[in-house]
Design a protein around this motif. Structure first.
Motif: not given
Length: 536
Positions: A243, A246, A443-444
């Motif tokens: 995550e 990305r 962002v997770k």
């Protein structure tokens, strides 16, 4: 209507910082792609095209990116942030590494100085036995040095071994002197009798206690600094989750796909991305602050019997008192030795003259090493801690520092929000740390990084040691392993399936309290040029 729409897009492109006409060309994107050595130019399309195959840098408009470029951009984004992390920590790492080397050098100089003080005392006060005492004195300080380096030595034993070796000399030259030396066999009997007759009173136990007390503090200081370097090495090589990678790609290089090669992310957007990526690292903050405070507390306690410098430079005084005690009790000691070993057995007189002649040629330093006052341990510790104090909030403010100093657009300027060039970022900006990321829109964050958890556990443990809470036995230390904490050499990272790593949990902190293994001393070799500190 179609002409008006085309003109509006053209004007918008000029407003957002694109060179007019760039929508029809990928030349600027190609130039930056090559300049930053992200990949071969053949990966770029010859002209803008639909980006239907893109996974992160998606856009309704034409794009200058291909799927292969997107993959290269993701690698570049991760490399860029790791370079920034290492650059940001370089001054802190150098500060600690340099002082590890300086403290070790000061220990070595102190050891030599204390040895010379002791030899000088023997030469001036007990000239007859001084040359024969050089060997035991050298062995004593060699053993003390090895103890400080973390070697598997018992302080009581090494000190008693020195006084055992000294007693035959004191007996031969001061208690029961004669024209000839006692025979080697008789000297060995006198040495063996030392622990029974206790010729030096409480001096051996007093010296052992002083060395143990001060040695624990000195060893712990170096142990803590090496752990500090390990913390920095671990965070310098932080492995980012899928995550995060990305999100970094989207923030850093997705605008390039639209020709926005000069754009910078909005401040709020940058904070969300970097705080999300460094969420686990921010958890170190509390323990790093405590680490700095605990080092200051240890330094404040390194006085009196805990002051290694004072103890080492006072060995010769204690030795003088010990020999004087033996002389004072000469008749009693002579009678006890006679009872245990019989009457003295001596060497022939002529061999003594040869022995004295040859031993007289052995060099005995009369002057101790002269050091500048600034080289003292106390001064070095004070200067180091004054500098280290400036970095006590390093981990708590790292994400903000990166955005403010390096990554984000300045206030009032148009900026990239992850999709377009805008005047300001409108989404919620979250705080630092794991818990704050539950509402992060960019962002997770799944969970805390297991390797960061492990380094936090080590910080918690060393902080207890520094505060004197976990030293159950005088002269010993809990052993904290150095290195990456991972047998495969990995540093950290979220362990999702895509990354192909296995979680190590918080890591086992060894609780065995004893002497340190000879395989790994507390003074690893240090290469200051490359700032790489490796444990042997």
């Amino acid at each position: 209507m179609g002409v008006q729409w085309t003109n509006w897009v053209f004007l918008l492109a000029c407003f957002t910082g694109l060179t007019c006409g760039s929508l029809n060309s990928c030349d600027e994107v190609r130039k930056v792609f090559q300049l930053r050595q992200i990949g071969p130019s053949k990966l770029l399309p010859s002209s803008p095209k639909p980006g239907s195959d893109l996974q992160v840098c998606t856009s309704r408009n034409l794009t200058c990116c291909s799927k292969k470029m997107e993959e290269r951009y993701q690698v570049a984004a991760r490399r860029d942030i790791q370079n920034l992390l290492q650059t940001s920590s370089s001054s802190l790492k150098f500060l600690i590494s340099r002082n590890v080397a300086a403290f070790q050098e000061t220990f070595e100089v102190l050891m030599k100085q204390a040895e010379n003080h002791t030899n000088s005392l023997l030469h001036e006060s007990y000239r007859n036995m001084a040359s024969q005492a050089v060997g035991p004195v050298r062995e004593l300080f060699t053993d003390i040095g090895l103890f400080l380096l973390g070697s598997e030595l018992n302080v009581d034993d090494l000190v008693q071994r020195f006084f055992d070796a000294l007693f035959p000399l004191v007996y031969n030259h001061l208690i029961n002197p004669d024209l000839s030396d006692i025979a080697p066999g008789y000297a060995e009997c006198v040495r063996s009798a030392s622990r029974d007759v206790r010729p030096f009173g409480a001096a051996p136990s007093l010296l052992a206690n002083q060395i143990a007390h001060s040695g624990v503090s000195g060893k712990l200081l170096l142990q803590a600094l090496h752990l500090g370097i390990e913390v920095i090495n671990t965070t310098d090589h932080l492995q980012f989750s899928r995550e995060c990678r990305r999100a970094l790609l989207k923030m850093h290089y997705c605008p390039h796909c639209q020709g926005l090669t000069q754009s910078k992310p909005c401040m709020g957007y940058c904070l969300n991305v970097i705080r999300g990526c460094l969420a686990s690292m921010a958890e170190i903050d509390t323990h790093w602050r405590e680490f700095v405070r605990s080092l200051e507390g240890l330094s404040a306690r390194m006085q009196g019997p805990h002051d290694l410098e004072q103890v080492l430079l006072g060995v010769h005084t204690l030795l003088h008192d010990a020999v004087a005690h033996a002389q004072k009790n000469g008749p009693r000691l002579s009678a006890q030795v006679h009872k245990l070993c019989g009457p003295p057995s001596r060497e022939p007189a002529q061999s003594v003259s040869v022995q004295q002649h040859s031993s007289g040629r052995e060099s005995i330093p009369l002057k101790a090493y002269v050091r500048e006052s600034g080289d003292s341990l106390a001064v070095r510790r004070k200067e180091f801690l004054n500098s280290l104090r400036l970095y006590r909030t390093y981990y708590g403010g790292l994400a903000d520092q990166l955005c403010v100093s390096e990554l984000a657009s300045a206030d009032g300027l148009s900026c990239w929000n992850g999709a377009d060039i805008v005047k300001s970022y409108t989404l919620r900006v979250v705080g630092s740390g794991i818990k704050a990321q539950t509402t992060n829109p960019e962002v997770k964050v799944k969970a805390a990084d297991p390797v960061i958890n492990q380094i936090i556990d080590k910080l918690k443990h060393i902080n207890q040691l520094l505060q004197g809470k976990s030293i159950p036995k005088l002269g010993t230390l809990d052993q904290i392993e150095t290195g990456s904490g991972d047998p495969e050499g990995r540093y950290s990272g979220d362990c999702d399936d895509e990354d192909g790593c296995g979680g190590s949990g918080a890591g086992e902190v060894k609780r065995k309290v004893s002497r340190v293994s000879k395989r790994k001393l507390f003074f690893p070799s240090i290469k200051l040029q490359g700032l790489q500190v490796k444990a042997k």
